[in-house]
Design an enzyme around this catalytic site. Structure first.
Site, short mmCIF file in Angstrom:
data_model
loop_
_atom_site.label_atom_id
_atom_site.label_comp_id
_atom_site.label_asym_id
_atom_site.label_seq_id
_atom_site.Cartn_x
_atom_site.Cartn_y
_atom_site.Cartn_z
CG ASN A 208 -0.24 0.00 2.44
OD1 ASN A 208 0.93 0.61 2.80
ND2 ASN A 208 -0.83 -0.73 3.43
CE LYS A 210 2.11 3.80 8.53
NZ LYS A 210 3.06 2.58 8.84
CD GLU A 211 2.26 -2.60 3.39
OE1 GLU A 211 1.92 -3.46 4.31
OE2 GLU A 211 1.74 -2.88 2.23
CG ASP A 280 -4.74 -10.80 3.21
OD1 ASP A 280 -3.56 -10.68 2.97
OD2 ASP A 280 -5.18 -11.06 4.34
#
Length: 329
Positions: A208, A210-211, A280
């Site tokens: 995502n 942020k990651e 997921d």
């Protein structure tokens, strides 16, 4: 989307059935205790939860496998549980969901990862975690990799679902990626920041926003130009075939090797109710689509539609082929 594009996506969906996908990663037992609050405890200034409902589901890599099974695939799970009640419950749940668990190894020296959430209405009151973050032992790792080597003979795709609980060691990551390249099957990664830069030569990573910023070692910046630079930086850093950055309400951006300009796909959810497990679902549909013969861009579009379905549901949800086909336009 044109009629021909819609037809093509439906053809890909029809090829989901029976595709064998290996999921390697950290599995956990999610325990939910739900109730109502009408008073404060006389013993301490804390709410008293009147329990109305209690249930268990598979979390982490286990939820990825459950997503695949719901889509008609044949998921094979390679992971670790403890020799405890939580491990038995988790394996039982996965069996019921038609997940192949012959690659799940018991480790007597670690607990089954459990997340116990106490909820009042839709508000989480407290969460208890039972886990070990130590890298799995060499003997347990060897058992897991033996299962992986057996499964990859017939698999059409591999997902690495990293939740930082020790299953995906440096050696395991490298061995798995090398074997996937040798067998010419896609290997896709849902990363944990600690291992972010170790996933080189993969087919795709699905962080995502942020990651992605954290994994690249940069501070977040606003605007499309910043996202384009970020995606291309990660693509080059990992020497990956592609990077799919999931951007919540802004949809997804797919970066492909050899193409400086990403493909941005708009979000499809009408109303976001719960984002739990959406990542997921994205990696499950994306990898399964590649296994079914989709191009990277086609796989991303299907994953985006599936994410739009699950965020409109409560809790750790899944999407079916019928649901995805129903929203294709």
């Amino acid at each position: 989307m044109t009629t021909e594009q819609t037809k093509r996506l439906k053809e890909i969906l029809n090829h989901f059935e029976g595709q064998e996908i290996i999921v390697v990663g950290d599995i956990m037992l999610d325990h939910f205790i739900k109730g109502t609050v009408s008073r404060i405890s006389p013993e301490a200034p804390v709410p008293v939860v009147d329990v109305k409902k209690e249930f268990f589901v598979a979390g982490g890599a286990g939820n990825v496998a459950v997503n695949l099974a719901a889509l008609g695939a044949k998921p094979v799970l390679v992971s670790v549980v403890g020799q405890d009640l939580g491990g038995e419950m988790l394996k039982g749940f996965l069996r019921d969901k038609k997940v192949n668990i012959y690659g799940v190894t018991e480790d007597p020296d670690r607990p089954t990862t459990q997340k116990i959430r106490v909820m009042a209405e839709q508000q989480q009151i407290v969460r208890f975690d039972r886990e070990s973050k130590k890298t799995i032992s060499p003997s347990v790792s060897a058992q897991c990799m033996k299962s992986f080597e057996l499964a990859i003979k017939t698999a059409k795709g591999v997902i690495l679902s990293d939740y930082g609980k020790g299953m995906l060691s440096d050696h395991n990551i490298q061995t798995i990626v090398d074997m996937c390249r040798k067998h010419k099957i896609p290997v896709c990664v849902d990363p944990k920041i600690d291992n972010f830069k170790k996933y080189k030569n993969i087919t795709c990573m699905t962080p995502n926003t942020k990651e992605a910023w954290e994994g690249a070692g940069d501070s977040p910046k606003q605007g499309e130009e910043a996202i384009v630079k970020l995606g291309n930086k990660i693509l080059k850093m990992l020497d990956a075939d592609s990077i799919l950055i999931t951007r919540s309400a802004d949809g997804m951006s797919l970066f492909e090797k050899g193409n400086e300009k990403p493909i941005t796909i708009k979000a499809t959810a009408r109303e976001v109710y719960d984002v739990t497990g959406a990542g997921d679902t994205v990696i499950s549909v994306f990898t399964l689509a590649l296994a079914a013969g989709a191009k990277l861009s086609e796989a991303a579009v299907l994953a985006n539609y599936a994410a739009g379905i699950v965020v409109e549901k409560s809790g750790t949800a899944t999407a079916t082929r019928e649901e995805i086909e129903g929203v294709l336009k």
